[in-house]
Design a protein around this motif. Structure first.
Motif, PDB file in Angstrom:
ATOM      1  N   PRO A  89       0.812  -1.228   0.000  1.00 20.94           N
ATOM      2  CA  PRO A  89       0.000   0.000   0.000  1.00 20.94           C
ATOM      3  C   PRO A  89       0.842   1.274   0.000  1.00 20.94           C
ATOM      4  CG  PRO A  89      -0.907  -1.590   1.544  1.00 20.94           C
ATOM      5  CD  PRO A  89       0.411  -2.142   1.093  1.00 20.94           C
ATOM      6  N   LEU A  90       1.933   1.274   0.788  1.00 25.29           N
ATOM      7  CA  LEU A  90       2.819   2.437   0.787  1.00 25.29           C
ATOM      8  C   LEU A  90       3.478   2.612  -0.577  1.00 25.29           C
ATOM      9  CD1 LEU A  90       4.224   4.727   2.279  1.00 25.29           C
ATOM     10  CD2 LEU A  90       5.912   3.066   3.115  1.00 25.29           C
ATOM     11  N   GLY A  91       3.923   1.511  -1.182  1.00 22.47           N
ATOM     12  CA  GLY A  91       4.505   1.589  -2.516  1.00 22.47           C
ATOM     13  C   GLY A  91       3.504   2.053  -3.552  1.00 22.47           C
ATOM     14  N   MET A  92       2.222   1.677  -3.390  1.00 21.05           N
ATOM     15  CA  MET A  92       1.184   2.129  -4.313  1.00 21.05           C
ATOM     16  C   MET A  92       1.073   3.651  -4.281  1.00 21.05           C
ATOM     17  SD  MET A  92      -2.929   1.577  -3.984  1.00 21.05           S
ATOM     18  CE  MET A  92      -2.899   2.648  -2.535  1.00 21.05           C
ATOM     19  N   VAL A  93       1.037   4.232  -3.073  1.00 25.05           N
ATOM     20  CA  VAL A  93       0.936   5.688  -2.954  1.00 25.05           C
ATOM     21  C   VAL A  93       2.173   6.359  -3.537  1.00 25.05           C
ATOM     22  CG1 VAL A  93       0.776   7.601  -1.320  1.00 25.05           C
ATOM     23  CG2 VAL A  93      -0.582   5.541  -0.948  1.00 25.05           C
ATOM     24  N   LEU A 112     -14.567   7.725   3.318  1.00 25.41           N
ATOM     25  CA  LEU A 112     -14.849   9.013   3.950  1.00 25.41           C
ATOM     26  C   LEU A 112     -13.552   9.734   4.314  1.00 25.41           C
ATOM     27  CD1 LEU A 112     -17.896   8.371   6.339  1.00 25.41           C
ATOM     28  CD2 LEU A 112     -17.874   9.390   4.066  1.00 25.41           C
ATOM     29  N   THR A 113     -12.546   8.993   4.753  1.00 25.99           N
ATOM     30  CA  THR A 113     -11.259   9.602   5.076  1.00 25.99           C
ATOM     31  C   THR A 113     -10.608  10.177   3.835  1.00 25.99           C
ATOM     32  OG1 THR A 113     -10.997   7.892   6.782  1.00 25.99           O
ATOM     33  CG2 THR A 113      -9.081   9.245   6.296  1.00 25.99           C
ATOM     34  N   LEU A 118      -9.873  14.257   3.308  1.00 24.58           N
ATOM     35  CA  LEU A 118      -8.523  14.821   3.299  1.00 24.58           C
ATOM     36  C   LEU A 118      -8.019  15.205   1.910  1.00 24.58           C
ATOM     37  CD1 LEU A 118      -6.820  12.459   5.918  1.00 24.58           C
ATOM     38  CD2 LEU A 118      -7.791  14.729   6.271  1.00 24.58           C
ATOM     39  N   VAL A 119      -8.364  14.451   0.885  1.00 23.71           N
ATOM     40  CA  VAL A 119      -7.814  14.749  -0.448  1.00 23.71           C
ATOM     41  C   VAL A 119      -8.861  14.700  -1.558  1.00 23.71           C
ATOM     42  CG1 VAL A 119      -5.526  13.899   0.171  1.00 23.71           C
ATOM     43  CG2 VAL A 119      -7.169  12.315  -0.830  1.00 23.71           C
ATOM     44  N   GLY A 120     -10.127  14.478  -1.244  1.00 20.55           N
ATOM     45  CA  GLY A 120     -11.115  14.259  -2.291  1.00 20.55           C
ATOM     46  C   GLY A 120     -12.107  15.372  -2.522  1.00 20.55           C
ATOM     47  N   GLN A 121     -11.964  16.522  -1.842  1.00 25.88           N
ATOM     48  CA  GLN A 121     -12.968  17.571  -1.981  1.00 25.88           C
ATOM     49  C   GLN A 121     -12.980  18.176  -3.377  1.00 25.88           C
ATOM     50  OE1 GLN A 121     -15.371  18.389   0.191  1.00 25.88           O
ATOM     51  NE2 GLN A 121     -14.600  16.676   1.413  1.00 25.88           N
ATOM     52  N   PHE A 125      -7.617   2.033  15.661  1.00 22.62           N
ATOM     53  CA  PHE A 125      -6.730   3.197  15.781  1.00 22.62           C
ATOM     54  C   PHE A 125      -5.524   3.053  14.860  1.00 22.62           C
ATOM     55  CE2 PHE A 125      -8.688   4.134  20.038  1.00 22.62           C
ATOM     56  CZ  PHE A 125      -9.054   5.446  19.752  1.00 22.62           C
ATOM     57  N   ILE A 126      -4.919   1.859  14.831  1.00 23.41           N
ATOM     58  CA  ILE A 126      -3.727   1.645  14.019  1.00 23.41           C
ATOM     59  C   ILE A 126      -4.041   1.778  12.531  1.00 23.41           C
ATOM     60  CG2 ILE A 126      -2.069  -0.108  13.272  1.00 23.41           C
ATOM     61  CD1 ILE A 126      -1.326   1.198  15.879  1.00 23.41           C
ATOM     62  N   LEU A 127      -5.154   1.186  12.083  1.00 19.76           N
ATOM     63  CA  LEU A 127      -5.512   1.289  10.670  1.00 19.76           C
ATOM     64  C   LEU A 127      -5.833   2.730  10.302  1.00 19.76           C
ATOM     65  CD1 LEU A 127      -6.037  -0.053   7.966  1.00 19.76           C
ATOM     66  CD2 LEU A 127      -8.402  -0.469   8.692  1.00 19.76           C
ATOM     67  N   PHE A 128      -6.536   3.442  11.176  1.00 19.20           N
ATOM     68  CA  PHE A 128      -6.862   4.842  10.921  1.00 19.20           C
ATOM     69  C   PHE A 128      -5.580   5.677  10.810  1.00 19.20           C
ATOM     70  CE2 PHE A 128      -9.012   8.919  12.402  1.00 19.20           C
ATOM     71  CZ  PHE A 128      -9.623   9.131  11.178  1.00 19.20           C
ATOM     72  N   LEU A 129      -4.600   5.387  11.674  1.00 17.48           N
ATOM     73  CA  LEU A 129      -3.306   6.064  11.603  1.00 17.48           C
ATOM     74  C   LEU A 129      -2.627   5.790  10.272  1.00 17.48           C
ATOM     75  CD1 LEU A 129      -0.775   7.515  12.763  1.00 17.48           C
ATOM     76  CD2 LEU A 129      -0.143   5.311  13.797  1.00 17.48           C
ATOM     77  N   PHE A 130      -2.614   4.528   9.841  1.00 11.66           N
ATOM     78  CA  PHE A 130      -1.920   4.155   8.604  1.00 11.66           C
ATOM     79  C   PHE A 130      -2.563   4.825   7.394  1.00 11.66           C
ATOM     80  CE2 PHE A 130      -1.011   0.898   5.215  1.00 11.66           C
ATOM     81  CZ  PHE A 130       0.333   1.223   5.085  1.00 11.66           C
ATOM     82  N   VAL A 131      -3.898   4.849   7.344  1.00 14.22           N
ATOM     83  CA  VAL A 131      -4.586   5.498   6.223  1.00 14.22           C
ATOM     84  C   VAL A 131      -4.272   6.989   6.204  1.00 14.22           C
ATOM     85  CG1 VAL A 131      -6.849   6.066   5.269  1.00 14.22           C
ATOM     86  CG2 VAL A 131      -6.421   3.766   6.116  1.00 14.22           C
ATOM     87  N   ASN A 132      -4.242   7.623   7.371  1.00 13.68           N
ATOM     88  CA  ASN A 132      -3.914   9.052   7.428  1.00 13.68           C
ATOM     89  C   ASN A 132      -2.483   9.315   6.972  1.00 13.68           C
ATOM     90  OD1 ASN A 132      -5.925  11.151   8.891  1.00 13.68           O
ATOM     91  ND2 ASN A 132      -6.365   9.061   9.580  1.00 13.68           N
ATOM     92  N   ILE A 133      -1.556   8.413   7.320  1.00  9.62           N
ATOM     93  CA  ILE A 133      -0.167   8.572   6.874  1.00  9.62           C
ATOM     94  C   ILE A 133      -0.083   8.481   5.350  1.00  9.62           C
ATOM     95  CG2 ILE A 133       2.096   7.454   6.877  1.00  9.62           C
ATOM     96  CD1 ILE A 133       1.615   6.701   9.795  1.00  9.62           C
ATOM     97  N   LEU A 134      -0.753   7.495   4.760  1.00  5.47           N
ATOM     98  CA  LEU A 134      -0.731   7.341   3.307  1.00  5.47           C
ATOM     99  C   LEU A 134      -1.318   8.563   2.614  1.00  5.47           C
ATOM    100  CD1 LEU A 134      -1.804   3.599   2.828  1.00  5.47           C
ATOM    101  CD2 LEU A 134       0.504   4.550   2.883  1.00  5.47           C
ATOM    102  N   LEU A 135      -2.417   9.077   3.130  1.00  2.32           N
ATOM    103  CA  LEU A 135      -3.041  10.257   2.520  1.00  2.32           C
ATOM    104  C   LEU A 135      -2.174  11.496   2.698  1.00  2.32           C
ATOM    105  CD1 LEU A 135      -6.779   9.677   3.493  1.00  2.32           C
ATOM    106  CD2 LEU A 135      -5.674   9.274   1.288  1.00  2.32           C
ATOM    107  N   HIS A 136      -1.466  11.577   3.817  1.00  3.39           N
ATOM    108  CA  HIS A 136      -0.554  12.698   4.027  1.00  3.39           C
ATOM    109  C   HIS A 136       0.588  12.650   3.014  1.00  3.39           C
ATOM    110  CE1 HIS A 136       1.932  15.656   6.140  1.00  3.39           C
ATOM    111  NE2 HIS A 136       2.929  14.807   6.024  1.00  3.39           N
ATOM    112  N   ILE A 137       1.147  11.471   2.792  1.00  2.00           N
ATOM    113  CA  ILE A 137       2.225  11.333   1.809  1.00  2.00           C
ATOM    114  C   ILE A 137       1.736  11.737   0.424  1.00  2.00           C
ATOM    115  CG2 ILE A 137       3.716   9.659   0.639  1.00  2.00           C
ATOM    116  CD1 ILE A 137       3.833   8.110   3.290  1.00  2.00           C
ATOM    117  N   TYR A 138       0.533  11.300   0.069  1.00  2.00           N
ATOM    118  CA  TYR A 138      -0.021  11.668  -1.233  1.00  2.00           C
ATOM    119  C   TYR A 138      -0.231  13.176  -1.340  1.00  2.00           C
ATOM    120  CZ  TYR A 138      -3.419  12.367  -4.937  1.00  2.00           C
ATOM    121  OH  TYR A 138      -4.065  12.834  -6.058  1.00  2.00           O
TER     122      TYR A 138
END
Length: 492
Positions: free
Chosen positions: A64-68, A200-201, A205-208, A390-403
């Motif tokens: 997933p990180l490599g995908m982003v 929704l996340t 964060l990036v879809g508006q 909590f951990i999955l929510f953190l990981f998704v936020n990290i990926l979206l932040h990198i993007y």
């Protein structure tokens, strides 16, 4: 180039050999499984634990990180994917080299072949695209391969999630015979709640900007999925022609509520003039679903408590969604135009959907019986499931932040003290600071309105050197820091 092509052919040969031998290993060791059982009585040994950890690390984190990183065209995309591929191949063989618990024929073993085929195709496509061949037939097929590589890369997290769920089921021998139906309901619905939270996340964060381009409100898409899912539930939760048993009636009526409410939500997602409009129907559906799930009759006390907390969590997700739309956003699409700085309250709804999904996935009959026999209380179990959320929510936020910081680097810049002081009166409203995107959009709008007020006869009075020319549109001090909305508008 010749050496590179030879290396490419050698790697393709290795991957082909791997796929040819995989069916041989996929169903080995069945002779030691007792008749009528899905797994043997031996414990899971260290080799199998290493297999699960490495596979989870490769397909759950690295890919997933490599995908982003691939989406943002980072130079770290290829090295990271190579590392993930090596780990996945090693873990694949470790999965067939363990000496502990044996397994009967299961969907996890069969699905592993498909997953490794997808991985092999991705590696081959990646190597081909890395050669940058663009002459002759390569120039015609390259665009198709680029698109296929992107689609498969984005589908990999979904396929990986499915395989990890299958792995957990196979490891314990769950979801056999009469337990299959309720297993499917729990794992599919639980995964759907988590997927809804992830979507929704992403939109938050990036879809508006994408949402604005569609000309639809977010509730239109939510209601469309709810209506479709309700139709499926209405006709699949009960075996029509047979007697109504257990919770058939409750599940079927819930499906009816979904498609009825979904149709209403679709209708209410547009204003009279055709512009998109927010509504509360999807949030009400989530709240009602949580209420229905919290009152499900269960045979074990721990199952009753887990289902109750699941229902309360889902009700909380619906309630926070209502508060967000009606009171935080006041029917707007986002707090600021580009959605780069959401209100902290807006994070509650997606996180509660993550937690609801994990609670529902962890509440099958066999799981509850296993916990009951082990003497584990529902409090400890619920806290563990919340921790995973909590951990999955953190990981998704990290990926979206990198993007986001790669796609819109100007949104990650902290405004300098000088520029902030120059706009001290313009950037603060009701004690709250406006973002750079909001300030720039307001400036552009004011400049456009002022320009429209100037008549053709007055144009001569605003030539260069004239003092009145200050009323015309002015450029910002740093055009490289143009707002996301302005960038998007200009590009379209």
């Amino acid at each position: 180039m010749k050496k590179m092509m030879m290396g490419f052919m050698n790697l393709r040969g290795v991957l082909t050999a791997l796929l040819l031998v995989s069916p041989t290993f996929a169903h080995g060791g069945h002779e030691t499984v007792p008749d009528g059982a899905a797994v043997s009585q031996e414990p899971i040994d260290s080799t199998l634990w290493v297999h699960m950890i490495l596979m989870g690390f490769a397909f759950g984190i690295i890919f997933p990180l490599g995908m982003v990183l691939g989406i943002v065209r980072s130079r770290w995309h290829v090295p990271l994917q190579i590392v993930g591929t090596i780990i996945a191949v090693v873990a694949y063989f470790l999965g067939h080299a363990h000496k502990g618990r044996k397994f009967g024929k299961n969907v996890h073993a069969s699905f592993a072949n498909l997953l490794m085929i997808l991985l092999a195709v991705q590696v081959v496509l990646g190597l081909y695209l890395k050669l940058h061949l663009s002459k002759g037939i390569h120039g015609r097929i390259r665009r198709f391969f680029v698109m296929l590589h992107g689609v498969l890369g984005k589908a990999m997290p979904i396929v990986s999630w499915t395989q990890m769920v299958f792995g957990g089921i196979a490891a314990n021998g769950f979801c056999q015979d009469d337990h299959l139906g309720q297993c499917l309901a729990h794992f599919i619905m639980g995964s759907a709640f988590i997927a809804y939270g992830i979507m929704l996340t992403i939109l938050l964060l990036v879809g508006q900007l994408w949402l604005r381009r569609t000309g639809r409100s977010q509730e239109f898409f939510d209601s469309l999925v709810i209506a479709a899912w309700g139709c499926v539930n209405t006709f699949t939760e009960h075996r029509w022609g047979g007697p109504w048993v257990h919770n058939d009636l409750q599940h079927t009526t819930m499906g009816i509520v979904w498609w009825c409410a979904g149709l209403l939500g679709i209708w209410m997602s547009r204003k009279r003039n055709g512009r998109p409009k927010r509504n509360l129907i999807p949030a009400i559906v989530i709240l009602l679903t949580g209420y229905a799930m919290s009152s499900h009759p269960q045979t074990l006390m721990i199952s009753t408590m887990v289902h109750t907390i699941f229902g309360y969590t889902l009700m909380a997700a619906g309630l926070t969604r209502i508060i967000e739309i009606a009171f935080v956003l006041r029917d707007r699409g986002s707090v600021n135009p580009d959605g780069s700085d959401p209100n902290s309250f807006q994070y509650l709804t997606p996180f509660l959907l993550y937690a609801s999904g994990f609670l529902f996935m962890g509440a099958t009959e066999e799981q509850m019986q296993l916990l009951h026999n082990a003497g584990i209380t529902h409090v400890s179990y619920i806290l563990i499931l919340y921790s995973i959320a909590f951990i999955l929510f953190l990981f998704v936020n990290i990926l979206l932040h990198i993007y986001a910081v790669h796609a819109w680097p100007e949104s990650a810049k902290f405004p300098s003290r000088s520029s902030a002081s120059d706009r001290s009166e313009d950037t603060y409203v009701n004690g709250h600071a406006r973002s750079a995107s909001e300030t720039q959009q307001i400036d552009d709008a004011e400049a456009f309105e002022l320009q429209g007020l100037i008549s053709d006869e007055e144009d001569d009075d605003h030539r260069p050197g004239n003092r009145n020319n200050a009323l015309g549109p002015r450029k910002t001090e740093d055009e490289e820091s143009a707002p996301l909305v302005a960038k998007e508008t200009s590009s379209s």
